[in-house]
Design a protein around this motif. Sequence first.
Motif, mmCIF file in Angstrom:
data_model
loop_
_atom_site.group_PDB
_atom_site.id
_atom_site.type_symbol
_atom_site.label_atom_id
_atom_site.label_comp_id
_atom_site.label_asym_id
_atom_site.label_seq_id
_atom_site.Cartn_x
_atom_site.Cartn_y
_atom_site.Cartn_z
ATOM 1 N N ARG A 289 -18.661 68.092 -26.334
ATOM 2 C CA ARG A 289 -17.923 66.818 -26.320
ATOM 3 C C ARG A 289 -17.823 66.192 -24.920
ATOM 4 N NH1 ARG A 289 -12.443 65.657 -29.603
ATOM 5 N NH2 ARG A 289 -12.668 63.410 -29.539
ATOM 6 N N GLY A 290 -17.577 66.998 -23.896
ATOM 7 C CA GLY A 290 -17.440 66.481 -22.540
ATOM 8 C C GLY A 290 -18.736 65.961 -21.944
ATOM 9 N N ARG A 291 -19.869 66.296 -22.553
ATOM 10 C CA ARG A 291 -21.167 65.847 -22.046
ATOM 11 C C ARG A 291 -21.818 64.796 -22.943
ATOM 12 N NH1 ARG A 291 -24.605 70.933 -21.286
ATOM 13 N NH2 ARG A 291 -26.188 69.352 -20.974
ATOM 14 N N LEU A 292 -21.141 64.430 -24.035
ATOM 15 C CA LEU A 292 -21.694 63.449 -24.954
ATOM 16 C C LEU A 292 -21.700 62.069 -24.304
ATOM 17 C CD1 LEU A 292 -22.784 63.176 -27.834
ATOM 18 C CD2 LEU A 292 -20.453 62.642 -28.557
ATOM 19 N N LEU A 293 -22.859 61.448 -24.245
ATOM 20 C CA LEU A 293 -22.985 60.109 -23.676
ATOM 21 C C LEU A 293 -22.456 59.084 -24.667
ATOM 22 C CD1 LEU A 293 -26.539 60.659 -22.263
ATOM 23 C CD2 LEU A 293 -24.553 60.063 -20.882
ATOM 24 N N PRO A 294 -21.806 58.029 -24.170
ATOM 25 C CA PRO A 294 -21.302 56.996 -25.079
ATOM 26 C C PRO A 294 -22.450 56.172 -25.654
ATOM 27 C CG PRO A 294 -20.989 56.320 -22.813
ATOM 28 C CD PRO A 294 -21.508 57.737 -22.765
ATOM 29 N N ARG A 295 -22.242 55.605 -26.828
ATOM 30 C CA ARG A 295 -23.238 54.706 -27.433
ATOM 31 C C ARG A 295 -23.169 53.332 -26.791
ATOM 32 N NH1 ARG A 295 -24.920 56.301 -33.002
ATOM 33 N NH2 ARG A 295 -24.049 58.372 -33.289
ATOM 34 N N GLY B 64 -15.636 43.878 -18.849
ATOM 35 C CA GLY B 64 -15.242 42.480 -18.909
ATOM 36 C C GLY B 64 -15.122 41.939 -20.318
ATOM 37 N N GLY B 65 -14.684 42.783 -21.258
ATOM 38 C CA GLY B 65 -14.515 42.342 -22.636
ATOM 39 C C GLY B 65 -15.789 42.341 -23.459
ATOM 40 N N THR B 66 -16.897 42.747 -22.870
ATOM 41 C CA THR B 66 -18.172 42.811 -23.585
ATOM 42 C C THR B 66 -18.590 44.267 -23.716
ATOM 43 O OG1 THR B 66 -18.834 40.676 -22.684
ATOM 44 C CG2 THR B 66 -20.589 42.063 -23.560
ATOM 45 N N GLU B 67 -19.123 44.606 -24.879
ATOM 46 C CA GLU B 67 -19.627 45.961 -25.101
ATOM 47 C C GLU B 67 -21.128 45.969 -24.800
ATOM 48 O OE1 GLU B 67 -18.088 48.696 -28.270
ATOM 49 O OE2 GLU B 67 -20.030 48.140 -29.136
ATOM 50 N N TRP B 68 -21.531 46.876 -23.927
ATOM 51 C CA TRP B 68 -22.936 46.980 -23.517
ATOM 52 C C TRP B 68 -23.516 48.264 -24.077
ATOM 53 C CZ3 TRP B 68 -24.764 42.659 -21.710
ATOM 54 C CH2 TRP B 68 -23.886 41.764 -21.121
ATOM 55 N N ALA B 69 -24.714 48.165 -24.634
ATOM 56 C CA ALA B 69 -25.386 49.307 -25.241
ATOM 57 C C ALA B 69 -25.784 50.335 -24.189
ATOM 58 C CB ALA B 69 -26.638 48.838 -25.986
ATOM 59 N N VAL B 70 -25.729 51.595 -24.587
ATOM 60 C CA VAL B 70 -26.248 52.697 -23.785
ATOM 61 C C VAL B 70 -27.378 53.311 -24.603
ATOM 62 C CG1 VAL B 70 -25.758 54.943 -22.751
ATOM 63 C CG2 VAL B 70 -24.014 53.134 -22.689
ATOM 64 N N ASP B 71 -28.590 53.265 -24.060
ATOM 65 C CA ASP B 71 -29.765 53.791 -24.737
ATOM 66 C C ASP B 71 -30.164 55.101 -24.078
ATOM 67 O OD1 ASP B 71 -31.888 53.864 -26.517
ATOM 68 O OD2 ASP B 71 -33.159 52.536 -25.324
ATOM 69 N N VAL B 72 -30.169 56.170 -24.843
ATOM 70 C CA VAL B 72 -30.528 57.488 -24.325
ATOM 71 C C VAL B 72 -31.996 57.742 -24.639
ATOM 72 C CG1 VAL B 72 -30.020 59.956 -24.411
ATOM 73 C CG2 VAL B 72 -28.154 58.283 -24.649
ATOM 74 N N VAL B 73 -32.765 58.057 -23.596
ATOM 75 C CA VAL B 73 -34.207 58.228 -23.723
ATOM 76 C C VAL B 73 -34.602 59.603 -23.182
ATOM 77 C CG1 VAL B 73 -36.451 57.325 -22.980
ATOM 78 C CG2 VAL B 73 -34.557 55.751 -23.438
ATOM 79 N N GLN B 74 -35.348 60.347 -23.964
ATOM 80 C CA GLN B 74 -35.823 61.661 -23.514
ATOM 81 C C GLN B 74 -36.945 61.481 -22.502
ATOM 82 O OE1 GLN B 74 -36.092 64.883 -26.339
ATOM 83 N NE2 GLN B 74 -38.106 65.428 -25.541
ATOM 84 N N THR B 75 -36.753 62.064 -21.311
ATOM 85 C CA THR B 75 -37.753 61.944 -20.246
ATOM 86 C C THR B 75 -38.429 63.269 -19.923
ATOM 87 O OG1 THR B 75 -36.125 62.397 -18.522
ATOM 88 C CG2 THR B 75 -36.475 60.088 -19.127
ATOM 89 N N GLY B 76 -37.802 64.375 -20.323
ATOM 90 C CA GLY B 76 -38.248 65.669 -19.833
ATOM 91 C C GLY B 76 -37.733 65.848 -18.418
ATOM 92 N N ARG B 77 -38.096 66.921 -17.779
ATOM 93 C CA ARG B 77 -37.658 67.162 -16.395
ATOM 94 C C ARG B 77 -38.392 66.224 -15.453
ATOM 95 N NH1 ARG B 77 -33.877 70.404 -16.320
ATOM 96 N NH2 ARG B 77 -33.815 72.275 -17.539
ATOM 97 N N ILE B 78 -37.667 65.716 -14.485
ATOM 98 C CA ILE B 78 -38.261 64.851 -13.455
ATOM 99 C C ILE B 78 -38.070 65.536 -12.121
ATOM 100 C CG2 ILE B 78 -38.099 62.631 -12.270
ATOM 101 C CD1 ILE B 78 -37.158 61.429 -14.919
ATOM 102 N N LEU B 79 -39.167 65.780 -11.438
ATOM 103 C CA LEU B 79 -39.104 66.421 -10.127
ATOM 104 C C LEU B 79 -39.464 65.391 -9.075
ATOM 105 C CD1 LEU B 79 -40.976 69.723 -11.017
ATOM 106 C CD2 LEU B 79 -38.515 69.346 -10.894
ATOM 107 N N LEU B 80 -38.578 65.183 -8.139
ATOM 108 C CA LEU B 80 -38.835 64.253 -7.051
ATOM 109 C C LEU B 80 -39.345 65.043 -5.854
ATOM 110 C CD1 LEU B 80 -35.615 62.085 -7.391
ATOM 111 C CD2 LEU B 80 -37.880 61.635 -8.324
ATOM 112 N N THR B 81 -40.479 64.625 -5.331
ATOM 113 C CA THR B 81 -41.060 65.319 -4.194
ATOM 114 C C THR B 81 -41.510 64.306 -3.150
ATOM 115 O OG1 THR B 81 -43.264 65.281 -5.161
ATOM 116 C CG2 THR B 81 -41.902 67.211 -5.650
#
Length: 102
Positions: free
Chosen positions: A66-72, A77-94
Motif C-alpha cells: 500500500r505505501g508503494r502504490l502509485l496514484p492513478r 489547482g482543482g484539476t486531476e492529472w493522470a499518472v501513467d505507469v510504464v514498465q521500463t525495466g532497469r535503467i542504468l545510467l553510466t
Amino acid sequence: MSPSIDPETAAALERVRDRLIDRYLGTDPNVTGVGIGFRTRGGERTDEPAVVVGVVEKLPAGHVPRGRLLPRAVQDGGTEWAVDVVQTGRILLTRTPGAAAR
C-alpha cells in the motif's frame, strides 16, 4: 503531427511530477524515473497529458504494498492529472569513459 502540451498544463504537470519525484524516486526501488508526456492505453499513445512514471516491473495494484502504490491521478489547482505507469525495466545510467563529470 505530435500534440503539444500548452504552457499552463505543462506547469501543472511539472508540479505534480515534482511531488511524485519527492515521494517515490530514490525511495521506491521499482521507480526508475518520472516525467511528463502523454498517457498510453493499449500500447497506443493518446492525446491526454499525464505524468509518466517508469517502473522496473508493472504489477497489478493488489501485488504492490500500500505505501508503494502509485496514484492513478493527482490533484493540482482543482484539476486531476493522470499518472501513467510504464514498465521500463532497469535503467542504468553510466558515463562514457574519460568524460568529465559535471
